[in-house]
Design an enzyme around this catalytic site. Structure first.
Site, PDB file in Angstrom:
ATOM      1  N   ASP A 200       0.857  -1.178   0.000  1.00  0.00           N
ATOM      2  CA  ASP A 200       0.000   0.000   0.000  1.00  0.00           C
ATOM      3  C   ASP A 200       0.896   1.232   0.000  1.00  0.00           C
ATOM      4  O   ASP A 200       1.754   1.382   0.877  1.00  0.00           O
ATOM      5  CB  ASP A 200      -0.891  -0.002   1.248  1.00  0.00           C
ATOM      6  CG  ASP A 200      -1.716   1.262   1.391  1.00  0.00           C
ATOM      7  OD1 ASP A 200      -2.481   1.575   0.461  1.00  0.00           O
ATOM      8  OD2 ASP A 200      -1.613   1.931   2.444  1.00  0.00           O
ATOM      9  N   ASP A 202       1.471   4.993   0.616  1.00  0.00           N
ATOM     10  CA  ASP A 202       0.883   6.078   1.403  1.00  0.00           C
ATOM     11  C   ASP A 202       1.801   7.297   1.336  1.00  0.00           C
ATOM     12  O   ASP A 202       2.277   7.794   2.354  1.00  0.00           O
ATOM     13  CB  ASP A 202       0.691   5.611   2.851  1.00  0.00           C
ATOM     14  CG  ASP A 202      -0.297   6.462   3.616  1.00  0.00           C
ATOM     15  OD1 ASP A 202      -0.573   7.579   3.186  1.00  0.00           O
ATOM     16  OD2 ASP A 202      -0.791   6.000   4.658  1.00  0.00           O
ATOM     17  N   GLU A 204       2.371  10.975   1.091  1.00  0.00           N
ATOM     18  CA  GLU A 204       1.601  12.182   1.404  1.00  0.00           C
ATOM     19  C   GLU A 204       2.500  13.425   1.292  1.00  0.00           C
ATOM     20  O   GLU A 204       3.183  13.752   2.227  1.00  0.00           O
ATOM     21  CB  GLU A 204       1.014  12.072   2.805  1.00  0.00           C
ATOM     22  CG  GLU A 204       0.129  10.847   3.002  1.00  0.00           C
ATOM     23  CD  GLU A 204      -0.501  10.766   4.380  1.00  0.00           C
ATOM     24  OE1 GLU A 204      -0.695  11.806   5.045  1.00  0.00           O
ATOM     25  OE2 GLU A 204      -0.789   9.641   4.800  1.00  0.00           O
ATOM     26  N   TYR A 282     -11.630  11.788   5.964  1.00  0.00           N
ATOM     27  CA  TYR A 282     -11.550  12.399   7.294  1.00  0.00           C
ATOM     28  C   TYR A 282     -10.479  13.473   7.297  1.00  0.00           C
ATOM     29  O   TYR A 282      -9.793  13.686   6.292  1.00  0.00           O
ATOM     30  CB  TYR A 282     -11.249  11.346   8.356  1.00  0.00           C
ATOM     31  CG  TYR A 282     -10.248  10.296   7.938  1.00  0.00           C
ATOM     32  CD1 TYR A 282      -8.883  10.542   7.946  1.00  0.00           C
ATOM     33  CD2 TYR A 282     -10.681   9.041   7.502  1.00  0.00           C
ATOM     34  CE1 TYR A 282      -7.969   9.578   7.560  1.00  0.00           C
ATOM     35  CE2 TYR A 282      -9.770   8.066   7.109  1.00  0.00           C
ATOM     36  CZ  TYR A 282      -8.416   8.339   7.137  1.00  0.00           C
ATOM     37  OH  TYR A 282      -7.509   7.387   6.749  1.00  0.00           O
TER      38      TYR A 282
END
Length: 443
Positions: A200, A202, A204, A282
């Site tokens: 995965d 991730d 950012e 979120y």
């Protein structure tokens, strides 16, 4: 997020202050649109550091029934070195091999009820995940690379064809082949083989600002596309070499803000190589802001929302069945709230005091506040979000009622499923994951 032994979750893996607002456009589970059966992804993040202060062990997923409801566990996180390689070790703030694969578990904290021995090559969380998969053969475990704090060197690792090849090869060697560094009797060649079923990403964020020390470049968008392709190529090649019909999954965590999507993600191209993406659902607003605001509304006119995120990705070419909706198992909180009313949209003096990090609290703690009677539960039924307010302190969060609405949206719009950050924030009996599981089953 910032990482410390007990409080490295301040904004968590997948958190950021979103910089611009936008108006959204005009397992084998039952419950697809129209009543037909289909599978939904149920992806939970397990935090490496949760085994310390929170004392949340892999075994707790079995004890509270969550393991049987999940299709995927994303292990957070693997780090990227300054040299552009996946790595592990015992480096404070950078890697924790002790938690990953060296820490011995006693019988009471082991999934199989058997204590680890001193000479077994794999212990810690990795071994417990292997034991959990043995009990749940359909469960997949992915290593999640990066996160808010550990995306620092992603841009460098993805910069050139040579750097991408070396980076991807190092990640496959460490996590998929399981060739762990030797740590006493732990680790060694193939020690973690079979633990992870994929990767995965991730990062950012490619092409736009993330954490203060994270490098980003205009060419990140192109380089991220090529990095995804390189991961897909090497994972498929290794799968073919195994000659067992193995397929390794490749996923990514992706943002809400249209500016961040456009700066870093060639949506049509990356979706060809990714099995699915986990949408940020979120931290639409966070406790560092001067006014209280919703952090995870399903609908919100003129503001960030789950619906707006889904539609933004679909407009750019993402197929609905590859979009997995992110759901928070925590809340954002403000204190010193003034202005009267129900507290929403009012000035505040700062983040609310909390257990691990100011302004950030686990659902299990917020549930206790709601049950105490000291806080009133408020709901925006049109917006699909909830918050707690006691006249001074406000917490915006998702409870089972909100999650039922969100799972209904997943089913109605043919999305790929649900993702949650993070599993250690749920109640001891897995109240939130149970609500998601039932909702996706149409119950």
């Amino acid at each position: 997020m910032r990482r410390s032994m007990l409080g490295r979750l301040a904004v968590a893996a997948c958190s950021l202050s979103l910089l611009t607002a936008f108006a959204p456009a005009g397992g084998d589970d039952a419950g697809a649109p129209g009543g037909s059966g289909r599978s939904y992804k149920k992806v939970g993040y397990f935090t490496q550091w949760g085994v310390y202060g929170r004392d949340f062990q892999v075994q707790d997923l079995e004890a509270n029934g969550s393991a049987g409801k999940l299709t995927h566990i994303n292990y957070a996180f693997g780090n990227v070195s300054a040299e552009g390689r996946c790595f592990t070790g015992n480096v404070p703030g950078e890697a924790d091999a002790w938690a990953d694969y060296a820490r011995p578990l006693d019988a009471a904290n082991s999934v199989d009820g058997v204590a680890d021995t001193w000479d077994q090559p794999l212990a810690g969380n990795f071994n417990q995940l292997r034991e959990l998969k043995a009990k749940h053969p359909g469960l997949k475990v992915l290593i999640s690379l990066g996160g808010w704090s550990w995306s620092t060197h992603f841009s460098d690792a993805a910069l050139t064809p040579a750097s991408r090849r070396a980076f991807v090869a190092s990640c496959i060697d460490l996590y998929i082949k399981g060739n762990l560094p030797q740590d006493g009797t732990r680790g060694g060649a193939g020690a973690a083989a079979g633990v992870f079923d994929g990767i995965d990403l991730d990062w950012e964020w490619p092409g736009s600002a993330g954490d203060t020390d994270t490098t980003y470049r205009p060419e990140d968008k192109r380089n991220f596309t090529e990095l995804v392709k390189e991961f897909r190529t090497q994972l498929d090649a290794y799968a073919r070499s195994q000659k067992r019909g193995t397929k390794y999954e490749l996923t990514a965590f992706v943002p809400t803000a249209p500016a961040k999507i456009d700066a870093g993600f060639d949506v049509r191209r990356i979706m060809r190589d990714l099995d699915f993406v986990n949408l940020q659902g979120y931290d639409f607003h966070v406790s560092g802001e001067p006014r209280t605001a919703q952090q995870s509304a399903l609908y919100a006119h003129g503001d960030f929302s789950v619906q707006g995120t889904v539609e933004a990705w679909q407009r750019r070419g993402a197929p609905a069945h590859k979009l997995v909706m992110g759901m928070p198992f925590y809340g954002q909180g403000w204190t010193g709230v003034s202005g009267g009313g129900n507290g929403m949209g009012q000035p505040a003096t700062g983040p609310a005091p909390a257990t691990w990090a100011a302004g950030y609290e686990d659902y299990k703690a917020l549930k206790k506040l709601a049950d105490s009677g000291a806080y009133q539960v408020h709901r925006d039924r049109r917006g699909g979000h909830a918050w707690l307010f006691d006249g001074t302190t406000l917490w915006t969060y998702d409870d089972p009622q909100v999650l039922r609405a969100k799972t209904g949206y997943v089913r109605e719009h043919g999305l790929g499923g649900a993702m949650f950050w993070s599993l250690d924030a749920d109640t001891a009996d897995g109240e939130l994951i149970t609500a998601v599981d039932r909702g996706l089953r149409g119950r």
